[in-house]
Design a protein around this motif. Sequence first.
Motif, PDB file in Angstrom:
ATOM      1  N   LEU A  69     -30.076   1.250 -56.397  1.00 28.77           N
ATOM      2  CA  LEU A  69     -30.091   1.969 -55.267  1.00 28.77           C
ATOM      3  C   LEU A  69     -28.979   2.725 -55.026  1.00 28.77           C
ATOM      4  N   PHE A  70     -27.872   2.590 -55.508  1.00 31.78           N
ATOM      5  CA  PHE A  70     -26.698   3.413 -55.485  1.00 31.78           C
ATOM      6  C   PHE A  70     -26.931   4.744 -56.137  1.00 31.78           C
ATOM      7  N   MET A  71     -27.509   4.600 -57.342  1.00 37.02           N
ATOM      8  CA  MET A  71     -27.595   5.662 -58.406  1.00 37.02           C
ATOM      9  C   MET A  71     -28.792   6.642 -57.593  1.00 37.02           C
ATOM     10  N   ALA A  72     -29.525   6.048 -57.018  1.00 32.64           N
ATOM     11  CA  ALA A  72     -30.955   6.840 -56.213  1.00 32.64           C
ATOM     12  C   ALA A  72     -30.273   7.590 -55.139  1.00 32.64           C
ATOM     13  N   THR A  73     -29.649   6.748 -54.308  1.00 36.99           N
ATOM     14  CA  THR A  73     -28.896   7.541 -53.156  1.00 36.99           C
ATOM     15  C   THR A  73     -27.911   8.550 -53.623  1.00 36.99           C
ATOM     16  N   SER A  74     -27.109   8.336 -54.685  1.00 38.54           N
ATOM     17  CA  SER A  74     -26.135   9.428 -55.071  1.00 38.54           C
ATOM     18  C   SER A  74     -26.912  10.445 -55.411  1.00 38.54           C
ATOM     19  N   ALA A  75     -27.919  10.446 -56.103  1.00 41.99           N
ATOM     20  CA  ALA A  75     -28.677  11.535 -56.622  1.00 41.99           C
ATOM     21  C   ALA A  75     -29.397  12.284 -55.603  1.00 41.99           C
ATOM     22  N   THR A  76     -30.279  11.627 -54.627  1.00 41.23           N
ATOM     23  CA  THR A  76     -31.009  12.291 -53.699  1.00 41.23           C
ATOM     24  C   THR A  76     -30.147  12.703 -52.795  1.00 41.23           C
ATOM     25  N   CYS A  77     -28.803  12.498 -52.436  1.00 44.55           N
ATOM     26  CA  CYS A  77     -28.000  13.014 -51.488  1.00 44.55           C
ATOM     27  C   CYS A  77     -27.059  13.986 -52.307  1.00 44.55           C
ATOM     28  N   VAL A  78     -27.477  14.144 -53.548  1.00 44.85           N
ATOM     29  CA  VAL A  78     -26.624  15.077 -54.366  1.00 44.85           C
ATOM     30  C   VAL A  78     -25.223  14.893 -54.327  1.00 44.85           C
ATOM     31  N   THR A  79     -24.742  13.528 -54.592  1.00 43.76           N
ATOM     32  CA  THR A  79     -23.389  13.388 -54.436  1.00 43.76           C
ATOM     33  C   THR A  79     -22.700  13.472 -55.733  1.00 43.76           C
ATOM     34  N   GLY A  80     -23.193  12.531 -56.766  1.00 48.74           N
ATOM     35  CA  GLY A  80     -22.518  12.584 -58.092  1.00 48.74           C
ATOM     36  C   GLY A  80     -21.939  11.255 -58.552  1.00 48.74           C
TER      37      GLY A  80
END
Length: 468
Positions: A69-80
Amino acid sequence: MWYNAGSSYSKVYVRQEKSPLANLNFRGLRLTPPKILSLGFVLLIAAGTLLLCLPAASTAGRISFIDALFMATSATCVTGLAVIDTGTQLTTFGQVVLLVLFQFGGLGFVTMATLITLVLNKRISLKERLLLQESMNQHSMQGIVLLIRRVLIYSLVIQLTGAIVLAVRFMADMPFARALYYGLFHSISIFNNAGFDLFGDIHGPYSGLTRYVEDPIINFTSMVLIFLGGIGFIVLSDVLEFPKRKRLTLHSKVVLTTSAALIVLGAALFFWLELHHTLKPLHAGGKVMASFLQAITPRSGGVTTIEIPLLRESTQFLMILLMFIGAAPGSTGGGIKITTFAILIATVYARVRGREDIILFRNRISKDNVYRAITMTLLSLMLVVMATMLLSVTESADFLSVLFEAVSAFGTSGITMGLTTELTTVGKVLIIVLMFVGRTGPLTLAYALKPKKNKELYRYPEGDITIG
């Protein structure tokens, strides 16, 4: 849906083809554009989480749900921000899942759905144009489909060019096929301000671009990709149309001027603060490149060539300020946005000079925009403060590291002082919320959740409060 296209003598029924965006308007839910935008990100994150939970996505066999969930959110929200190393702990399948997520997240799922609509030659309805208008932060629907076409073409050309340049450079360090894959992955990641990299598989976990600190091709390409992705598609379209129109809009002038000022000032301050510290071992050109990249990347880029934990505290705080400001509206970046910052500075300047009107480039800024900028800043500040306080309780780290992590998540910058991999489960949930709100925008999320606006039937008498 069927239409009667016949005369009184004959009837012909023609079926209207609906675009993929039409499926987002669920009957009976009264979904407004802000709600649809927020829901779209939720659905992308959910899909990405499920895919990353598959055994095929991890080299270790399986990723925990909270990490997926963390990685998917980071990718979708283009955080990194990453709790696992992308290069060593994800398979090619898992890496491609991230790539698709930050491509959709950067350009916007509405823009990508529009691409499918245009490819299939489907009609874009009025409701869908309203959604496109909201997603691109436009004040009018006029020319919105043309703008989306340009966004898609410009993005494709820029990312493809970046991929070719990076791939040619990587061919000196790795086999041809791998260099092509690395070039494509990092070009898309950097342009969308996602900040994910695969170099953990070569230089060690979480190594990033530190080995390329003095490489002019990597540095220059990264800076150009971050800048083009961060100024916004509206500005990019306006600049490319400048030779024909011979003028720029006020929005483009403000974004370009403020961006240039922040980059130059940020690079100068970074150079001054780190000249005899982290920059000391580098040659003159390397010091300049490192200073400019570290001044550009906090504004949502996510890639660094200097190890952030080794910086002075004053430099780390400088990066916190740049991350909080963020990129331009309608871009792949987060933060309170450059235009918000510019309006705040112009407002302060006007009040100090005793002027009633807020002026930028000989244009008066409406009070509504000023109120919106103040509201955005205060909401963002309160969100970061609350998250920092909670993280200070849940995490075993110094205050500056916690504040840095919170602002990086909100600004979707993806830079960390090393706290991300040590986050507790509660800390991961807090960072997930910050990344989501930072990408969708505090005001958009507030509008998505607010009740129906009622017309005020009366007004209270005006009062006076002493200020200062």
